[in-house]
Scaffold this active site. Structure first.
Site, mmCIF file in Angstrom:
data_model
loop_
_atom_site.group_PDB
_atom_site.id
_atom_site.type_symbol
_atom_site.label_atom_id
_atom_site.label_comp_id
_atom_site.label_asym_id
_atom_site.label_seq_id
_atom_site.Cartn_x
_atom_site.Cartn_y
_atom_site.Cartn_z
ATOM 1 N N TYR A 79 0.803 -1.165 0.117
ATOM 2 C CA TYR A 79 -0.146 0.040 -0.130
ATOM 3 C C TYR A 79 0.854 1.158 -0.097
ATOM 4 O O TYR A 79 2.034 1.176 0.027
ATOM 5 C CB TYR A 79 -0.905 -0.091 1.245
ATOM 6 C CG TYR A 79 -2.012 -1.145 0.929
ATOM 7 C CD1 TYR A 79 -2.915 -1.058 -0.253
ATOM 8 C CD2 TYR A 79 -2.031 -2.249 1.663
ATOM 9 C CE1 TYR A 79 -3.758 -2.197 -0.671
ATOM 10 C CE2 TYR A 79 -3.238 -3.176 1.596
ATOM 11 C CZ TYR A 79 -3.812 -3.192 0.426
ATOM 12 O OH TYR A 79 -4.602 -4.223 0.074
ATOM 13 N N ARG A 107 -5.819 -15.217 10.195
ATOM 14 C CA ARG A 107 -6.720 -15.960 9.887
ATOM 15 C C ARG A 107 -7.237 -17.102 11.011
ATOM 16 O O ARG A 107 -8.366 -17.387 11.043
ATOM 17 C CB ARG A 107 -6.007 -16.785 8.534
ATOM 18 C CG ARG A 107 -6.209 -15.887 7.391
ATOM 19 C CD ARG A 107 -5.212 -16.567 6.460
ATOM 20 N NE ARG A 107 -3.906 -16.721 6.657
ATOM 21 C CZ ARG A 107 -2.995 -17.098 6.085
ATOM 22 N NH1 ARG A 107 -3.031 -17.947 5.012
ATOM 23 N NH2 ARG A 107 -1.549 -17.014 6.467
HETATM 24 C C1 FMN Z 1 -8.977 -11.444 4.935
HETATM 25 C C2 FMN Z 1 -7.794 -10.875 5.226
HETATM 26 C C3 FMN Z 1 -7.810 -9.238 5.342
HETATM 27 C C4 FMN Z 1 -6.587 -8.648 5.841
HETATM 28 N N1 FMN Z 1 -6.502 -7.384 5.924
HETATM 29 C C5 FMN Z 1 -5.427 -6.813 6.248
HETATM 30 C C6 FMN Z 1 -5.369 -5.477 6.475
HETATM 31 O O1 FMN Z 1 -6.463 -4.805 6.478
HETATM 32 N N2 FMN Z 1 -4.255 -4.791 6.814
HETATM 33 C C7 FMN Z 1 -3.283 -5.521 7.126
HETATM 34 O O2 FMN Z 1 -2.230 -4.858 7.531
HETATM 35 N N3 FMN Z 1 -3.120 -6.916 6.870
HETATM 36 C C8 FMN Z 1 -4.351 -7.464 6.494
HETATM 37 N N4 FMN Z 1 -4.259 -8.766 6.155
HETATM 38 C C9 FMN Z 1 -3.018 -9.551 6.641
HETATM 39 C C10 FMN Z 1 -2.764 -10.027 8.019
HETATM 40 O O3 FMN Z 1 -2.885 -8.877 8.849
HETATM 41 C C11 FMN Z 1 -1.859 -10.805 8.408
HETATM 42 O O4 FMN Z 1 -0.550 -10.078 7.901
HETATM 43 C C12 FMN Z 1 -1.642 -12.077 7.302
HETATM 44 O O5 FMN Z 1 -3.078 -12.676 6.935
HETATM 45 C C13 FMN Z 1 -0.786 -13.234 7.904
HETATM 46 O O6 FMN Z 1 -1.001 -13.611 9.142
HETATM 47 P P1 FMN Z 1 -1.915 -15.131 9.623
HETATM 48 O O7 FMN Z 1 -1.090 -16.219 8.709
HETATM 49 O O8 FMN Z 1 -2.139 -14.951 10.896
HETATM 50 O O9 FMN Z 1 -3.284 -14.723 8.772
HETATM 51 C C14 FMN Z 1 -5.302 -9.527 5.976
HETATM 52 C C15 FMN Z 1 -5.558 -10.783 5.860
HETATM 53 C C16 FMN Z 1 -6.703 -11.569 5.453
HETATM 54 C C17 FMN Z 1 -6.459 -13.031 5.420
#
Ligand code: FMN
Length: 369
Positions: A169, A319
């Site tokens: 971004y 997630r």
């Molecule tokens: C549906 C979804 C929406 C996300 N929206 C954002 C967001 O708004 N801002 C952000 O920094 N990361 C966003 N992410 C990334 C997560 O914050 C995180 O960095 C990434 O999913 C890895 O972590 P995890 O393995 O625990 O899911 C999003 C991830 C998912 C799955």
């Protein structure tokens, strides 16, 4: 008692454990970015489920910075009452909440905004739709927009604000040599590419004051040829630390990084967990501000080891909480089995389909036991 459930604080924000809900766009805000009951209920479940700190989904600081439909906004004072209600509900349930302030730059969704996206460079030949290179005036206005959004978060009763400088971004675009081709003082060496981020930080600090937690989410690397390197990212971390940042959440990858992006699939074994842990180690060698690690953390034991080994101070997940909002209470109660999230990303598809975020796998399981 495990170190994961000890009380800590980040610039006065008292946290009951070391678990963070990483920012997650949930496609549940109103069309104009207002908070909704559906979104507040989702976040309330996380507070009830024991998450120490909840970070909202990226909230656009200006209308031309909106990335997707039904995204939370922080671009106008008119949004403050909805944000206030959100913060209040989380506090009523003993949680803490930080607003993630963001501008999508040239990944803004022009179909939603009706405005040509802006970025550090126009990237002719690299992107299909037209983009506009930001002028110095644009940069000044953008910095002010971040400051104003942070002020709104404070006024609405949020416990802090997080600057989104990751995943490609706008602020991450400036940091990335692949996406920032400028030849003025905002492009070139890392000190120049970090200039906008530092100016945004100063504007926010000036608006909210020294006693208010200001965090940043940063790419450790872009994982694309010619992108931000780990070495440069550590430099950015050091610059932010010098300026007085209160915590760094470490992520990685651009929206275009494919399987090396920020939301990786197939986290099915411990060795695939915490996929930015090596980068976190490099940060911890140089930085002393609290480090929040995100990316594929699924097991209590892995989380505990990361803190005990000094790789991270906080563990951030996205997630797993979509599937199990009460994961932390489950762990606290002694059921230490790992998150049931299978990391196949259908939650993202659900959000993009306009349904609001939910775990598709869990829903299918419940409907077809
Ligand atoms: C549906 C979804 C929406 C996300 N929206 C954002 C967001 O708004 N801002 C952000 O920094 N990361 C966003 N992410 C990334 C997560 O914050 C995180 O960095 C990434 O999913 C890895 O972590 P995890 O393995 O625990 O899911 C999003 C991830 C998912 C799955």
């Amino acid at each position: 008692m495990t170190i994961l459930f000890t009380e800590t604080q980040i610039n006065g924000m008292r946290l009951s454990n070391r678990f963070v809900r990483s920012a997650t766009w949930s496609a549940m805000a109103a069309e104009d970015g207002r908070s909704t009951l559906q979104l507040v209920n989702l976040l309330t479940k996380l507070a009830q489920g024991g998450v120490g700190l909840i970070i909202t989904g990226h909230a656009y600081v200006r209308q031309d910075g909106q990335a997707g439909p039904n995204q939370l906004g922080a671009y106008s004072d008119e949004l403050i009452p909805g944000l206030r209600d959100m913060a209040q509900k989380i506090h009523d349930h003993g949680g803490k909440i930080v607003l993630q302030a963001s501008h999508a730059g040239f990944f803004a969704n022009s179909k939603v905004t009706g405005i040509t996206p802006i970025g550090p460079s126009a990237l002719e030949g690299m992107v299909k739709a037209p983009r506009r290179e930001m002028t110095h005036q644009d940069i000044r206005e953008l910095i002010n927009a971040f400051g104003a959004a942070a002020m709104r978060a404070r006024e609405a009763g949020f416990d802090g604000v997080q600057i989104h400088a990751a995943h490609g971004y706008l602020l991450s675009q400036f940091l990335s040599p692949k996406l920032n081709r400028r030849s003025d003082e905002y492009g070139g060496a890392i000190g120049n590419r970090a200039r906008v981020l530092l100016e945004v930080f100063r504007a926010i600090r000036g608006a909210v004051g020294r006693d208010y937690p200001v965090l940043v989410k940063l790419n450790s690397q872009d994982f694309v040829d010619g992108g931000l390197t780990l070495e440069d990212s550590v430099q950015v971390g050091l610059m932010l630390e010098d300026e007085g940042i209160d915590a760094v959440e470490l992520s990685g990858g651009l929206l275009i990084s494919k399987e090396s992006g920020s939301i990786r699939k197939g986290i099915i074994s411990e060795d695939r967990e915490a996929y930015f842990k090596d980068e976190a180690r490099a940060f911890k060698e140089k930085l002393s501000v609290p480090l929040i690690l995100v990316g594929g953390i699924r097991s209590f034991q892995v989380a505990e080891r990361l803190v005990k080994d000094g790789v991270a101070d906080y563990l951030s997940m996205s997630r797993p909480f979509i599937r199990e909002p009460d994961l932390i209470n489950r762990w606290r109660a002694g059921d230490l089995r790992k998150s049931t999230c299978i990391s196949e990303n259908s939650c993202l598809t659900a959000a993009m389909g306009g349904e609001g975020i939910y775990c598709v796998t869990e829903k299918n399981r419940q409907e077809n036991p």
